[in-house]
Design a protein around this motif. Structure first.
Motif, PDB file in Angstrom:
ATOM      1  N   ASN A 114       0.232  -2.336  -5.530  1.00 36.38           N
ATOM      2  CA  ASN A 114      -0.715  -2.753  -4.258  1.00 36.38           C
ATOM      3  C   ASN A 114      -1.478  -3.797  -4.782  1.00 36.38           C
ATOM      4  O   ASN A 114      -2.569  -3.638  -5.608  1.00 36.38           O
ATOM      5  CB  ASN A 114      -1.626  -1.593  -3.944  1.00 36.38           C
ATOM      6  CG  ASN A 114      -2.181  -1.753  -2.617  1.00 36.38           C
ATOM      7  OD1 ASN A 114      -2.243  -3.051  -2.032  1.00 36.38           O
ATOM      8  ND2 ASN A 114      -2.852  -0.835  -1.959  1.00 36.38           N
ATOM      9  N   ASN A 115      -1.283  -5.159  -4.355  1.00 31.36           N
ATOM     10  CA  ASN A 115      -2.032  -6.248  -4.825  1.00 31.36           C
ATOM     11  C   ASN A 115      -3.582  -6.375  -4.396  1.00 31.36           C
ATOM     12  O   ASN A 115      -4.193  -6.998  -4.785  1.00 31.36           O
ATOM     13  CB  ASN A 115      -1.187  -7.511  -4.799  1.00 31.36           C
ATOM     14  CG  ASN A 115      -0.047  -7.589  -5.521  1.00 31.36           C
ATOM     15  OD1 ASN A 115       0.244  -6.888  -6.329  1.00 31.36           O
ATOM     16  ND2 ASN A 115       0.888  -8.307  -4.872  1.00 31.36           N
ATOM     17  N   GLU A 116      -3.650  -5.522  -3.030  1.00 35.82           N
ATOM     18  CA  GLU A 116      -4.950  -5.522  -2.688  1.00 35.82           C
ATOM     19  C   GLU A 116      -5.844  -4.786  -3.277  1.00 35.82           C
ATOM     20  O   GLU A 116      -6.986  -4.771  -3.202  1.00 35.82           O
ATOM     21  CB  GLU A 116      -5.064  -5.001  -1.220  1.00 35.82           C
ATOM     22  CG  GLU A 116      -4.536  -6.113  -0.062  1.00 35.82           C
ATOM     23  CD  GLU A 116      -2.924  -6.619  -0.392  1.00 35.82           C
ATOM     24  OE1 GLU A 116      -2.830  -7.962  -0.337  1.00 35.82           O
ATOM     25  OE2 GLU A 116      -2.151  -5.899  -0.557  1.00 35.82           O
ATOM     26  N   ALA A 117      -5.545  -3.831  -4.270  1.00 32.92           N
ATOM     27  CA  ALA A 117      -6.254  -3.058  -5.203  1.00 32.92           C
ATOM     28  C   ALA A 117      -6.993  -3.778  -6.051  1.00 32.92           C
ATOM     29  O   ALA A 117      -8.054  -3.467  -6.652  1.00 32.92           O
ATOM     30  CB  ALA A 117      -5.492  -1.958  -5.848  1.00 32.92           C
ATOM     31  N   GLU A 118      -6.569  -5.003  -6.318  1.00 31.26           N
ATOM     32  CA  GLU A 118      -7.149  -6.058  -7.402  1.00 31.26           C
ATOM     33  C   GLU A 118      -8.332  -6.587  -6.906  1.00 31.26           C
ATOM     34  O   GLU A 118      -9.290  -6.945  -7.521  1.00 31.26           O
ATOM     35  CB  GLU A 118      -6.130  -7.176  -7.745  1.00 31.26           C
ATOM     36  CG  GLU A 118      -4.945  -6.498  -8.413  1.00 31.26           C
ATOM     37  CD  GLU A 118      -4.006  -7.634  -8.836  1.00 31.26           C
ATOM     38  OE1 GLU A 118      -4.367  -8.966  -8.617  1.00 31.26           O
ATOM     39  OE2 GLU A 118      -3.162  -7.756  -9.561  1.00 31.26           O
ATOM     40  N   LYS A 119      -8.574  -6.266  -5.525  1.00 28.04           N
ATOM     41  CA  LYS A 119      -9.687  -7.142  -4.783  1.00 28.04           C
ATOM     42  C   LYS A 119     -10.914  -5.975  -4.605  1.00 28.04           C
ATOM     43  O   LYS A 119     -11.894  -6.435  -4.142  1.00 28.04           O
ATOM     44  CB  LYS A 119      -9.184  -7.616  -3.305  1.00 28.04           C
ATOM     45  CG  LYS A 119      -8.155  -8.610  -3.705  1.00 28.04           C
ATOM     46  CD  LYS A 119      -7.472  -9.213  -2.218  1.00 28.04           C
ATOM     47  CE  LYS A 119      -6.274 -10.003  -2.630  1.00 28.04           C
ATOM     48  NZ  LYS A 119      -5.569 -10.188  -1.147  1.00 28.04           N
ATOM     49  N   ALA A 134       3.686  -8.499 -13.140  1.00 26.53           N
ATOM     50  CA  ALA A 134       2.613  -8.521 -13.851  1.00 26.53           C
ATOM     51  C   ALA A 134       1.514  -8.487 -12.886  1.00 26.53           C
ATOM     52  O   ALA A 134       0.466  -9.399 -12.904  1.00 26.53           O
ATOM     53  CB  ALA A 134       2.476  -9.689 -14.794  1.00 26.53           C
ATOM     54  N   GLU A 135       1.318  -7.217 -12.029  1.00 27.15           N
ATOM     55  CA  GLU A 135       0.395  -7.398 -10.918  1.00 27.15           C
ATOM     56  C   GLU A 135      -0.152  -5.978 -10.991  1.00 27.15           C
ATOM     57  O   GLU A 135       0.200  -4.989 -11.659  1.00 27.15           O
ATOM     58  CB  GLU A 135       1.292  -7.461  -9.687  1.00 27.15           C
ATOM     59  CG  GLU A 135       2.002  -8.684  -9.417  1.00 27.15           C
ATOM     60  CD  GLU A 135       2.716  -8.987  -8.363  1.00 27.15           C
ATOM     61  OE1 GLU A 135       2.957  -8.220  -7.606  1.00 27.15           O
ATOM     62  OE2 GLU A 135       3.480 -10.210  -8.110  1.00 27.15           O
ATOM     63  N   ASN A 182       0.882  -1.168  -0.052  1.00 29.02           N
ATOM     64  CA  ASN A 182       0.017   0.026  -0.045  1.00 29.02           C
ATOM     65  C   ASN A 182       0.835   1.514  -0.013  1.00 29.02           C
ATOM     66  O   ASN A 182       1.664   1.492   1.024  1.00 29.02           O
ATOM     67  CB  ASN A 182      -0.947  -0.010   1.183  1.00 29.02           C
ATOM     68  CG  ASN A 182      -1.923   1.041   1.124  1.00 29.02           C
ATOM     69  OD1 ASN A 182      -1.845   1.967   0.287  1.00 29.02           O
ATOM     70  ND2 ASN A 182      -2.854   1.090   2.382  1.00 29.02           N
ATOM     71  N   HIS A 183       0.693   2.003  -0.851  1.00 27.71           N
ATOM     72  CA  HIS A 183       1.437   3.381  -1.484  1.00 27.71           C
ATOM     73  C   HIS A 183       1.101   4.574  -0.560  1.00 27.71           C
ATOM     74  O   HIS A 183       1.420   5.499  -0.152  1.00 27.71           O
ATOM     75  CB  HIS A 183       1.676   3.688  -2.521  1.00 27.71           C
ATOM     76  CG  HIS A 183       2.492   2.701  -3.492  1.00 27.71           C
ATOM     77  ND1 HIS A 183       3.763   2.875  -3.826  1.00 27.71           N
ATOM     78  CD2 HIS A 183       2.430   1.396  -3.903  1.00 27.71           C
ATOM     79  CE1 HIS A 183       4.187   2.041  -4.498  1.00 27.71           C
ATOM     80  NE2 HIS A 183       3.472   1.089  -4.465  1.00 27.71           N
ATOM     81  N   ASP A 239       0.010 -14.467   6.752  1.00 24.45           N
ATOM     82  CA  ASP A 239      -0.312 -13.912   8.039  1.00 24.45           C
ATOM     83  C   ASP A 239      -0.590 -12.404   7.881  1.00 24.45           C
ATOM     84  O   ASP A 239      -0.618 -11.827   9.130  1.00 24.45           O
ATOM     85  CB  ASP A 239       0.831 -14.166   8.903  1.00 24.45           C
ATOM     86  CG  ASP A 239       0.975 -15.671   9.349  1.00 24.45           C
ATOM     87  OD1 ASP A 239       0.024 -16.412   8.922  1.00 24.45           O
ATOM     88  OD2 ASP A 239       1.992 -16.148   9.599  1.00 24.45           O
ATOM     89  N   PHE A 240      -0.343 -11.804   6.841  1.00 19.89           N
ATOM     90  CA  PHE A 240      -0.548 -10.419   6.667  1.00 19.89           C
ATOM     91  C   PHE A 240      -1.733  -9.939   6.123  1.00 19.89           C
ATOM     92  O   PHE A 240      -2.123 -10.440   5.014  1.00 19.89           O
ATOM     93  CB  PHE A 240       0.800  -9.831   5.790  1.00 19.89           C
ATOM     94  CG  PHE A 240       2.158 -10.614   6.299  1.00 19.89           C
ATOM     95  CD1 PHE A 240       2.681 -10.291   7.712  1.00 19.89           C
ATOM     96  CD2 PHE A 240       2.722 -11.304   5.512  1.00 19.89           C
ATOM     97  CE1 PHE A 240       3.686 -10.744   7.916  1.00 19.89           C
ATOM     98  CE2 PHE A 240       4.119 -11.739   5.818  1.00 19.89           C
ATOM     99  CZ  PHE A 240       4.480 -11.687   7.104  1.00 19.89           C
ATOM    100  N   HIS A 241      -2.296  -8.666   6.661  1.00 20.85           N
ATOM    101  CA  HIS A 241      -3.377  -8.076   6.105  1.00 20.85           C
ATOM    102  C   HIS A 241      -3.299  -6.760   5.422  1.00 20.85           C
ATOM    103  O   HIS A 241      -2.815  -6.048   6.309  1.00 20.85           O
ATOM    104  CB  HIS A 241      -4.516  -8.122   7.438  1.00 20.85           C
ATOM    105  CG  HIS A 241      -5.975  -8.153   6.662  1.00 20.85           C
ATOM    106  ND1 HIS A 241      -6.996  -8.814   7.229  1.00 20.85           N
ATOM    107  CD2 HIS A 241      -6.447  -7.996   5.694  1.00 20.85           C
ATOM    108  CE1 HIS A 241      -8.293  -8.880   6.758  1.00 20.85           C
ATOM    109  NE2 HIS A 241      -7.699  -8.118   5.725  1.00 20.85           N
ATOM    110  N   GLY A 242      -3.533  -6.726   4.100  1.00 15.41           N
ATOM    111  CA  GLY A 242      -2.963  -5.313   3.465  1.00 15.41           C
ATOM    112  C   GLY A 242      -4.452  -4.923   3.083  1.00 15.41           C
ATOM    113  O   GLY A 242      -5.478  -5.198   3.510  1.00 15.41           O
ATOM    114  N   GLY A 243      -4.135  -3.586   2.629  1.00 13.23           N
ATOM    115  CA  GLY A 243      -5.357  -2.715   2.437  1.00 13.23           C
ATOM    116  C   GLY A 243      -5.161  -1.745   1.309  1.00 13.23           C
ATOM    117  O   GLY A 243      -4.185  -1.594   0.693  1.00 13.23           O
ATOM    118  N   VAL A 244      -6.241  -0.935   0.900  1.00 10.81           N
ATOM    119  CA  VAL A 244      -5.989  -0.006  -0.076  1.00 10.81           C
ATOM    120  C   VAL A 244      -6.991   1.369   0.206  1.00 10.81           C
ATOM    121  O   VAL A 244      -7.817   1.151   1.080  1.00 10.81           O
ATOM    122  CB  VAL A 244      -6.745  -0.529  -1.286  1.00 10.81           C
ATOM    123  CG1 VAL A 244      -7.910  -1.185  -1.407  1.00 10.81           C
ATOM    124  CG2 VAL A 244      -6.456   0.418  -2.414  1.00 10.81           C
ATOM    125  N   ALA A 245      -6.324   2.467   0.004  1.00  9.31           N
ATOM    126  CA  ALA A 245      -7.194   3.669   0.145  1.00  9.31           C
ATOM    127  C   ALA A 245      -7.824   4.306  -1.048  1.00  9.31           C
ATOM    128  O   ALA A 245      -7.286   4.275  -2.133  1.00  9.31           O
ATOM    129  CB  ALA A 245      -6.235   4.807   0.774  1.00  9.31           C
TER     130      ALA A 245
END
Length: 488
Positions: free
Chosen positions: A242-247, A313-314, A165-166, A193-199
């Motif tokens: 930010n791979n969480e943005a794909e979700k 390629a993410e 997350n930037h 084990d890690f929980h990421g996010g996006v703004a």
């Protein structure tokens, strides 16, 4: 003998061992301990830098750095993904020996007490030491945090998923959690084990790469004023997506404040974002070089720029669109050149020859003995010995005779596992590890690894198989899958 038993025995044998500043100076090392700045991009391709390949991405400061310094055109990362690559960098052991061999859960993806990092070498040799940016080798509550491994100061991300997350809502200063003014929505599920996010765009206030740049420049100012040599590990998180943005359906993963420089290009938005992230890196490198000159310490400093692994390629980015891997086959998570062959530049007006190109075949394990020698420390006399690298001081300084590797070795635990070995002009890839067929390429006339010559050189294949077996030391935390599932 298992690596960890061998290492522990060496530590016990070296009880009470102290590295005296300048105690074991080498003939080719600078007479004065230089300041050292190691700048590492995250998922940058060889073809993204104009000094190494034709690209539509503007990188004038890196071109200036190359013109005023030395380009290393045969330099490799420690691995094809971030955590093991950083473990190789910090410990000096290649992936068949190092503690962290892949991206994994927090209890496995961590250094332990007794691991002797390059930061500890420099700290014990009298250096001020700092990490600004991404760590990835420990997390809150375990023993792998930077300040437990030779760094006096840390400002950044502990784990790599948080670093996706930037625009995070907090960051770490040493072991203290520092809130930021971004508002982050957690991803629906954790990664390992890690929980990421996006703004959301309206909730993006502080771009963390701007914070890292400010912190790095501020650290240089303070360290220079103290008068002691310093080591700054400046570990960027761009152009990693930010791979969480794909979700979510309202963002893409190439997060950057503006892509104005490329806004009028008929490109996908993700490509504009990627190019802008590379441009941000380039601007930061330029400011570091300028600050060193402004402070009058450029002649006393060596700066090295590289990337932790190849392009990705993410986040919706297509690496083929901007030809991010340049002349090479493969990307991040591949053992082909595009996954591990890195654009690398050394700069230091008082030490590093300008306008030179080095074809020394080296990799991240070399940083350990190189920085030891620059600090005046005999790496062979440190606990555990000199590790898997060779000092690159002769190539950095243009003085003395450079020792060559007999071969370089990698292994990888995702996508069904893989091994790779570089031996002179020969490059071997094995998918899966230990049991798969050997692919053999002659890089002197096939940089794209398109012609498998294994059947024509059974003697070389036999040597490769023997060396791969020798260099892979089993570890209970890292069990390779023995069925090929990755890109071939």
């Amino acid at each position: 003998m298992a690596l960890h038993r061998k290492f522990l025995a060496a530590v016990v044998a070296a009880a009470g061992f102290l590295v005296a500043t300048g105690a074991h100076a080498q003939a080719t090392a600078p007479k004065k301990q230089p300041n050292i700045i190691f700048i590492m991009a995250d998922d940058l391709g060889y073809g993204d830098i104009a000094a190494f390949d034709t690209t539509e991405i503007e990188t004038p400061n890196l071109s200036r750095m190359a013109a005023e310094g030395t380009k290393f055109t045969q330099f490799y990362s420690g691995s094809t993904v971030c955590a093991p690559s950083r473990s190789v960098l910090m410990t000096g052991y290649h992936v068949g020996h190092t503690r962290v061999r892949g991206n994994a859960g927090k209890d496995t993806q961590t250094l332990k007490k007794g691991d002797w990092t390059v930061a500890k070498i420099l700290h014990d040799a009298g250096y001020q030491t700092a990490l600004v940016g991404k760590w990835g080798l420990g997390d809150q509550g375990n023993e792998g945090q930077p300040t437990d491994h030779g760094f006096d100061y840390f400002y950044g991300f502990l784990n790599q998923v948080h670093a996706h997350n930037h625009y995070p809502d907090f960051i770490w200063r040493n072991k203290t959690r520092v809130p930021l003014d971004n508002v982050v929505q957690l991803a629906p599920e954790a990664y390992m084990d890690f929980h990421g996010g996006v703004a959301r765009p309206k909730d993006r206030k502080t771009y963390i790469e701007d914070e890292f740049r400010r912190e790095a420049l501020q650290y240089i100012d303070k360290a220079a004023a103290n008068g002691k040599p310093f080591f700054l590990y400046y570990a960027l998180i761009s152009p990693h997506a930010n791979n969480e943005a794909e979700k979510v359906d309202w963002a893409h993963g190439l997060e950057v404040p503006t892509n104005d420089r490329y806004a009028q290009k008929p490109w996908p938005e993700e490509s504009k974002g990627y190019a802008a992230m590379v441009g941000h890196i380039d601007h930061s490198v330029g400011l570091v070089m300028d600050r060193l000159r402004d402070l009058g310490i450029a002649d006393d400093t060596i700066v090295i720029f590289t990337s932790d692994n190849g392009t990705h390629a993410e986040g919706g980015y297509d690496p083929e669109f901007l030809d991010s891997n340049g002349p090479f086959r493969g990307i991040k998570r591949d053992m082909f050149e595009g996954g591990i062959h890195q654009p690398t530049i050394a700069w230091g007006p008082g030490t590093v020859p300008n306008g030179k190109t080095s074809e020394h075949i080296g990799y991240f394990a070399d940083i350990w003995p190189t920085f030891a020698e620059l600090a005046g420390v005999d790496a062979a006399k440190l606990p555990g010995g000199a590790r898997d690298g060779v000092s690159m001081v002769p190539s950095l300084t243009g003085r003395g005779t450079q020792k060559d590797h007999d071969y370089l070795y990698w292994e990888f635990y995702e996508h069904g596992s893989a091994q790779a070995l570089r031996m002179g002009k020969w490059k071997a890839v094995r998918v899966p590890m230990l049991t798969g067929p050997i692919q053999l390429y002659d890089l002197s006339n096939d940089t794209g690894e398109t012609r498998d010559l294994a059947t024509q050189h059974p003697d070389i294949v036999k040597r490769v198989i023997d060396l791969m077996a020798k260099e892979h030391v089993p570890d209970p935390n890292w069990k390779p899958q023995l069925e090929a599932a990755g890109r071939l």
